[in-house]
Design a protein around this motif. Sequence first.
Motif, mmCIF file in Angstrom:
data_model
loop_
_atom_site.group_PDB
_atom_site.id
_atom_site.type_symbol
_atom_site.label_atom_id
_atom_site.label_comp_id
_atom_site.label_asym_id
_atom_site.label_seq_id
_atom_site.Cartn_x
_atom_site.Cartn_y
_atom_site.Cartn_z
ATOM 1 N N SER A 46 34.609 30.102 32.061
ATOM 2 C CA SER A 46 33.893 29.784 33.133
ATOM 3 C C SER A 46 34.400 30.170 34.434
ATOM 4 N N ARG A 49 34.155 34.214 34.508
ATOM 5 C CA ARG A 49 32.927 34.503 34.791
ATOM 6 C C ARG A 49 32.867 34.228 36.507
ATOM 7 N N GLU A 50 33.083 33.113 36.918
ATOM 8 C CA GLU A 50 32.963 33.002 38.416
ATOM 9 C C GLU A 50 33.632 33.820 39.379
ATOM 10 N N ARG A 51 35.060 34.040 39.003
ATOM 11 C CA ARG A 51 35.807 35.180 39.538
ATOM 12 C C ARG A 51 35.340 36.539 39.674
ATOM 13 N N ASN A 52 34.763 36.935 38.302
ATOM 14 C CA ASN A 52 34.018 38.187 38.239
ATOM 15 C C ASN A 52 32.685 38.281 38.978
ATOM 16 N N GLU A 53 31.872 37.264 39.251
ATOM 17 C CA GLU A 53 30.877 37.203 39.937
ATOM 18 C C GLU A 53 31.221 37.390 41.533
ATOM 19 N N GLN A 54 32.166 36.725 42.025
ATOM 20 C CA GLN A 54 32.894 36.762 43.297
ATOM 21 C C GLN A 54 33.303 38.165 43.705
ATOM 22 N N ASP A 56 32.516 40.934 42.153
ATOM 23 C CA ASP A 56 31.180 41.927 42.189
ATOM 24 C C ASP A 56 30.485 41.834 43.534
ATOM 25 N N GLU A 57 30.460 40.375 44.065
ATOM 26 C CA GLU A 57 29.659 40.116 45.308
ATOM 27 C C GLU A 57 30.380 40.939 46.476
ATOM 28 N N GLU A 60 29.869 44.758 46.325
ATOM 29 C CA GLU A 60 28.738 45.113 47.082
ATOM 30 C C GLU A 60 28.711 45.023 48.334
#
Length: 64
Positions: A46, A49-54, A56-57, A60
């Motif tokens: 988890s 996943r959280e770090r990958n989302e950060q 990715d944001e 962007e």
Amino acid sequence: MSGALPGEGEFWFNITTGQVESGPQADWSKLLGPYRSRAEAELAMSKVRERNEQWDEADEEDED
């Protein structure tokens, strides 16, 4: 001199089996860790996943 093996007494998350290991039991390329507790190791994916989302944001935002 201690008889402890490297990683002994620490917890590792095995990304292949999805299980927590007490001390490294699998090949290092399949492990996340070390973690100080079993509970911390159980949360490994988890956190990934959280770090990958950060990241990715942030990527962007850099593209804008």
